[in-house]
Design a protein around this motif. Structure first.
Motif, PDB file in Angstrom:
ATOM      1  N   ASP A 184       0.839  -1.202   0.000  1.00 35.34           N
ATOM      2  CA  ASP A 184       0.000   0.000   0.000  1.00 35.34           C
ATOM      3  C   ASP A 184       0.873   1.251   0.000  1.00 35.34           C
ATOM      4  OD1 ASP A 184      -1.825   2.025   0.429  1.00 35.34           O
ATOM      5  OD2 ASP A 184      -2.839   1.039   2.111  1.00 35.34           O
ATOM      6  N   ALA A 185       0.831   1.992  -1.093  1.00 34.02           N
ATOM      7  CA  ALA A 185       1.670   3.187  -1.241  1.00 34.02           C
ATOM      8  C   ALA A 185       1.276   4.316  -0.304  1.00 34.02           C
ATOM      9  CB  ALA A 185       1.626   3.678  -2.684  1.00 34.02           C
ATOM     10  N   THR A 186       0.104   4.240   0.352  1.00 37.30           N
ATOM     11  CA  THR A 186      -0.295   5.286   1.292  1.00 37.30           C
ATOM     12  C   THR A 186       0.341   5.094   2.670  1.00 37.30           C
ATOM     13  OG1 THR A 186      -2.268   4.105   2.094  1.00 37.30           O
ATOM     14  CG2 THR A 186      -2.507   5.462   0.100  1.00 37.30           C
ATOM     15  N   LYS A 187       1.011   3.950   2.871  1.00 41.56           N
ATOM     16  CA  LYS A 187       1.685   3.659   4.128  1.00 41.56           C
ATOM     17  C   LYS A 187       3.194   3.868   3.953  1.00 41.56           C
ATOM     18  CE  LYS A 187      -1.850   0.292   5.482  1.00 41.56           C
ATOM     19  NZ  LYS A 187      -2.132  -1.127   5.815  1.00 41.56           N
ATOM     20  N   PRO A 188       3.971   3.873   5.035  1.00 40.86           N
ATOM     21  CA  PRO A 188       5.433   4.042   4.919  1.00 40.86           C
ATOM     22  C   PRO A 188       6.013   3.075   3.897  1.00 40.86           C
ATOM     23  CG  PRO A 188       4.787   4.136   7.215  1.00 40.86           C
ATOM     24  CD  PRO A 188       3.540   3.777   6.459  1.00 40.86           C
ATOM     25  N   THR A 189       6.811   3.609   2.978  1.00 46.09           N
ATOM     26  CA  THR A 189       7.216   2.823   1.809  1.00 46.09           C
ATOM     27  C   THR A 189       8.622   2.243   1.868  1.00 46.09           C
ATOM     28  OG1 THR A 189       7.820   4.881   0.691  1.00 46.09           O
ATOM     29  CG2 THR A 189       5.620   4.003   0.281  1.00 46.09           C
ATOM     30  N   GLU A 190       9.352   2.456   2.954  1.00 42.82           N
ATOM     31  CA  GLU A 190      10.640   1.809   3.175  1.00 42.82           C
ATOM     32  C   GLU A 190      11.675   2.163   2.107  1.00 42.82           C
ATOM     33  OE1 GLU A 190      11.148   0.412   5.924  1.00 42.82           O
ATOM     34  OE2 GLU A 190       9.113   0.031   6.638  1.00 42.82           O
TER      35      GLU A 190
END
Length: 510
Positions: A184-190
């Motif tokens: 999910d790109a809306t969450k932290p993307t590392e």
């Protein structure tokens, strides 16, 4: 009075020590040391170590007849159709690297992130990577430790059971499907991960492209499941260009094991096979000039100098299989060569450098698998278009090794015109191109050759082979398993078959 004087300072010392106890437990604590390790670092370590060991030169590359050495000893294996066990056995190299340096880091990272909502993307990236690593392991060996693997530290289980390959694949399909969908790109993307720097779209395309590969692997054993898996992968979205390629990017600090070997102790020992060179020459494939070098007239390894190097396709001569270091000199003489050092090699100044990428899954491979799926009627689209895209992508990918290896657009067009896709020979053409496009990806070369039966190769004629059939079907388990996990090894042998090179893995149905 003297006793009083002696006791007074002693009591004072005790009082002082008692006061110091308040900070005594911190005396040996480094205030700047990390108290916890960010799991993205262990993930990166797993990614880097997924690069293939040099043992692919001993087994997988000779089995699929792209590259081999006529020499014996520690590098004997696929060149003679014999096993290579023992403490330093080449059969164990992939097992040891993946379980010790990939799986255990992933299991630890997954444990640390599974309940952390803020690291859900990292958690699902690691699930995808774990699925990839276990595909390599189970495709190479058959039944392997899976559900209990990597639990030596977390669960004190140092004798994991072996899971059946069918059950492993069932879970791999589930993991790839669920993990890819959960990104999910809306969450932290590392952004700190080294494969795609946290690009969620590219991770999704990797997950679906790996799902496509897993689905196609089942084409013989379960065509119905293979088709539905392929359709699910296509619907999810696959790799779109070479920019999506999944590769370990090596450098001076993290070196390509194959390249390091080819530029060191084995520089003068490995050669392109006659089967591989002859195929590329017969189709006037421009990739031959990107891949090969021949040190014309060399009579020793010392004479393989830059002044003798010739990369022109017309002069390349592959070494024939069936010879050892005692019999190859006479064959080289019969071929009109100065010695066996005069045969063509993988160019170790370009594709065989120590710092070149190690490709794990590519756009070219994905397009060729799509071509096969379309040819089988499992997906929409034109098989010829996918085929052309796959061949083109690999010719362009060669430029990522070295600028001088890039195949020009004009040469790509000319090649495709001379070698058009013919539906009646579709499966053979597609999988023979997959063979070329997977050069140096030993595990995938070996797996797809067994799955598809292509390219059509003549059996290695070397006398004294240990196998009963024409080709090696799997690698044997490490000897260490006998000493540390024998009970579980005995169980899997009774289920899967003898622990030798003839036993077929589950999906390699005759």
């Amino acid at each position: 009075m003297k006793k009083i004087h002696l006791l007074t300072p002693f009591c004072a010392l005790l009082i002082g020590l008692s006061g110091c106890e308040k900070g005594f437990d911190q005396l040996n604590v480094n205030p700047t040391a990390a108290t916890a390790l960010n799991p993205v670092f262990t993930f990166n370590n797993a990614i880097i170590n997924t690069s293939f060991p040099a043992s692919i030169l001993i087994f997988e590359e000779p089995i699929v007849q792209q590259m081999f050495s006529p020499n014996s000893g520690i590098i004997a294996g696929g060149n003679y159709n014999i096993d290579n066990r023992g403490s330093a056995g080449a059969n164990a190299a992939l097992w040891q690297r993946y379980y010790r340096d990939v799986i255990r880091y992933l299991v630890d990272g997954l444990d640390k992130t599974k309940s952390d909502a803020s690291r859900s993307n990292l958690y699902n990236m690691m699930r995808i990577w774990k699925a990839y690593a276990f595909m390599v392991l189970t495709d190479t060996y058959g039944d392997v430790p899976y559900t209990e693997a990597g639990m030596g530290f977390l669960g004190s289980n140092i004798t994991p059971k072996y899971d059946a390959q069918e059950a492993i694949y069932t879970d791999i399909l589930k993991e790839l499907t669920e993990a890819t969908a959960a990104l999910d790109a809306t969450k932290p993307t590392e952004a700190g991960e080294v494969m795609y720097s946290g690009n969620i779209d590219r991770w999704k395309r990797l997950g679906n492209s790996l799902l496509l590969r897993a689905g196609m692997r089942l084409s013989k054993v379960n065509p119905t499941l293979a088709q539905s898996t392929v359709q699910k992968a296509v619907a999810g979205g696959l790799m779109q260009s070479n920019a999506d390629n999944c590769a370990v990017r090596n450098n001076a600090n993290y070196q390509n094991s194959v390249g390091t070997t080819l530029n060191a102790t084995e520089a003068a020992n490995y050669y392109l096979t006659g089967a591989f060179v002859d195929y590329l020459k017969s189709t006037e494939d421009p990739r031959l000039a990107s891949i090969a070098v021949r040190y014309v007239g060399a009579r020793s390894g010392v004479e393989q100098t830059a002044a003798r190097a010739n990369r022109t396709a017309a002069v390349q001569i592959g070494m024939p299989l069936g010879y050892d270091n005692g019999s190859i000199p006479a064959r080289a003489s019969a071929d009109g060569l100065a010695s066996f050092y005069d045969y063509s090699q993988l160019d170790r100044t370009r594709l065989g450098r120590f710092d070149v990428p190690c490709y794990l899954l590519t756009y070219a491979q994905t397009q060729l698998l799509l071509a096969e799926a379309a040819q089988r009627g499992w997906t929409t689209g034109n098989a010829a278009d996918y085929y052309n895209a796959g061949v083109t992508a690999h010719m362009q990918q060669l430029g990522d090794y070295d600028a001088t290896s890039l195949v020009s657009a004009a040469n790509i067009t000319a090649y495709l015109q001379k070698n058009p896709y013919v539906a009646a020979r579709g499966l053979e053409q597609i999988n023979t191109q997959y063979w070329v496009a997977s050069l140096l990806n030993g595990p995938e070369l070996f797996a797809n050759f067994r799955r598809s039966g292509y390219p059509t190769l003549k059996p290695n004629p070397y006398p004294g082979k240990e196998i009963k059939g024409n080709f090696i079907n799997r690698l044997s388990y490490p000897d260490a398993e006998i000493s540390v996990n024998q009970a579980n090894l005995n169980t899997v042998v009774s289920r899967q078959g003898p622990d030798n090179l003839d036993t077929r893995v589950w999906w390699d149905k005759q």
